[in-house]
Structure formats: C-alpha cells, structure tokens
Design an enzyme around this catalytic site. Sequence first.
Site, PDB file in Angstrom:
ATOM      1  N   ARG A 131       0.831  -1.209   0.000  1.00  0.00           N
ATOM      2  CA  ARG A 131       0.000   0.000   0.000  1.00  0.00           C
ATOM      3  C   ARG A 131       0.863   1.255   0.000  1.00  0.00           C
ATOM      4  O   ARG A 131       0.475   2.278  -0.565  1.00  0.00           O
ATOM      5  CB  ARG A 131      -0.957  -0.003   1.199  1.00  0.00           C
ATOM      6  N   GLU A 169       3.019  -8.582  15.572  1.00  0.00           N
ATOM      7  CA  GLU A 169       2.279  -8.946  16.778  1.00  0.00           C
ATOM      8  C   GLU A 169       2.499 -10.432  17.082  1.00  0.00           C
ATOM      9  O   GLU A 169       2.720 -10.823  18.217  1.00  0.00           O
ATOM     10  CB  GLU A 169       0.798  -8.649  16.537  1.00  0.00           C
TER      11      GLU A 169
HETATM   12  P1  AMP Z   1       3.233  -1.113  11.797  1.00  0.00           P
HETATM   13  O1  AMP Z   1       4.486  -1.872  11.447  1.00  0.00           O
HETATM   14  O2  AMP Z   1       2.567  -1.690  13.014  1.00  0.00           O
HETATM   15  O3  AMP Z   1       3.489   0.376  11.930  1.00  0.00           O
HETATM   16  O4  AMP Z   1       2.199  -1.343  10.631  1.00  0.00           O
HETATM   17  C1  AMP Z   1       2.517  -0.815   9.440  1.00  0.00           C
HETATM   18  C2  AMP Z   1       1.726  -1.298   8.267  1.00  0.00           C
HETATM   19  O5  AMP Z   1       0.569  -2.053   8.577  1.00  0.00           O
HETATM   20  C3  AMP Z   1       1.295  -0.065   7.576  1.00  0.00           C
HETATM   21  O6  AMP Z   1       2.136   0.105   6.454  1.00  0.00           O
HETATM   22  C4  AMP Z   1      -0.143  -0.290   7.187  1.00  0.00           C
HETATM   23  O7  AMP Z   1      -0.198  -0.556   5.807  1.00  0.00           O
HETATM   24  C5  AMP Z   1      -0.586  -1.493   7.957  1.00  0.00           C
HETATM   25  N1  AMP Z   1      -1.546  -1.210   9.036  1.00  0.00           N
HETATM   26  C6  AMP Z   1      -1.385  -1.536  10.340  1.00  0.00           C
HETATM   27  N2  AMP Z   1      -2.490  -1.254  11.053  1.00  0.00           N
HETATM   28  C7  AMP Z   1      -3.371  -0.718  10.187  1.00  0.00           C
HETATM   29  C8  AMP Z   1      -4.717  -0.213  10.320  1.00  0.00           C
HETATM   30  N3  AMP Z   1      -5.384  -0.211  11.492  1.00  0.00           N
HETATM   31  N4  AMP Z   1      -5.318   0.260   9.216  1.00  0.00           N
HETATM   32  C9  AMP Z   1      -4.669   0.255   8.031  1.00  0.00           C
HETATM   33  N5  AMP Z   1      -3.420  -0.221   7.837  1.00  0.00           N
HETATM   34  C10 AMP Z   1      -2.766  -0.703   8.904  1.00  0.00           C
END
Ligand code: AMP
Length: 172
Positions: free
Chosen positions: A59, A96
């Site tokens: 994305r 996670e």
């Molecule tokens: P993180 O590594 O936890 O910061 O997650 C990053 C990636 O997960 C991002 O690039 C988003 O594309 C996706 N992501 C995580 N949580 C969400 C959410 N609640 N809504 C949309 N995309 C999410």
Amino acid sequence: MTDLRALIRDIPDYPKPGILFYDITPVLGHPIGFTHLIERMADPFRDAGVTKVAGIEARGFTVAAPVATELEAGFIPIRKPGKLPYQVHRREYSLEYGTDALEMHTDAIQPGDRVLVVDDVIATGGTAAAALALLGEAGAEVLAVSVFIDLGFLNGADALEGVPFHALLTYD
Ligand code: AMP
C-alpha cells in the site's frame, strides 16, 4: 480542498477481529482527492532537497511513488522477501505474532542521497523502523518519515529513534 479524512473508510475486524482497518482506497479512487493527498504529502518537503523517496510494499507504493515524482525525486521500493531481483539488504522485524522481513537493493542508495520514507499508515512503527534500519545499513541520510495516517494511540513515531516524523492525519 478535499476532506481526506471523510474519504477514509473504517473497516471493523479486518484483517482479524479487534482491528479497525483504515481503508485508503476511496482516497486513491477519488480523482481530485488522490491528487490533493499527494500534493499535501509533498508540500513540507518541496525545498528539502529530497533525492529519493523510499516506499514500503505494497500500500505504501501507492503513495510513495507519486510523492517521488511530485518532488522530482527517484523512487526506492522496499519489499517483502524474495521480490527484488538483484542483491539485497535484508532486515527482520517483529510483528504482533512472529516476524517478517523487508529487503532493499544494495545499490538503491548513492553517495549524497537525501531520502524521504513515505508510507500510508504507521501503526506500531515496526515496519517503518525496519525500513530505517535498511536505509541506515546502506549509508543513507534519511530526512524524515512521512505518512498519510498516524494511529497516534499506538505511538509508532517513538520507534523511529529521533528521525523527524510527519503525518497528514492523526487518529487518537
Ligand atoms: P506497523 O508496522 O505496526 O506500523 O504497521 C505498518 C503497516 O501495517 C502499515 O504500512 C499499514 O499498511 C498497515 N496497518 C497496520 N495497522 C493498520 C490499520 N489499522 N489500518 C490500516 N493499515 C494498517
């Protein structure tokens, strides 16, 4: 100016129960909304001397690549394992449950490059931190991490170890 927040669609329990997913596809599908998103993400960095924008699969590519052209910068794809054809740097990071990894071509960074990292959403910050680690290994000067949406209640920016952070929208 388009109300970008109004175009984001909240999807409960996706991709698994308890997660509220912020779906940006209505923004991408809105002709003027998409243009305004890219212009507004580029605005803070127009005079920053950015030479490359790094985007994170998948994305993140939808936002990072047009920001790169808007800034007249190159684009660096940071991808999931096994997707890039040339030699790669690789960085594992925690999810996670379990781990994942990101890869970047070893020749993506040239001396003097000034890199902006762009992603759609920052949640825990683990993905962005892994991207920063890859760029650091390659000797890149990273100017900032810029995202469309910051899930502020997860404090993802804290994982960026002092790299300047910019978000267009913050959800608390
Ligand atoms: P993180 O590594 O936890 O910061 O997650 C990053 C990636 O997960 C991002 O690039 C988003 O594309 C996706 N992501 C995580 N949580 C969400 C959410 N609640 N809504 C949309 N995309 C999410």
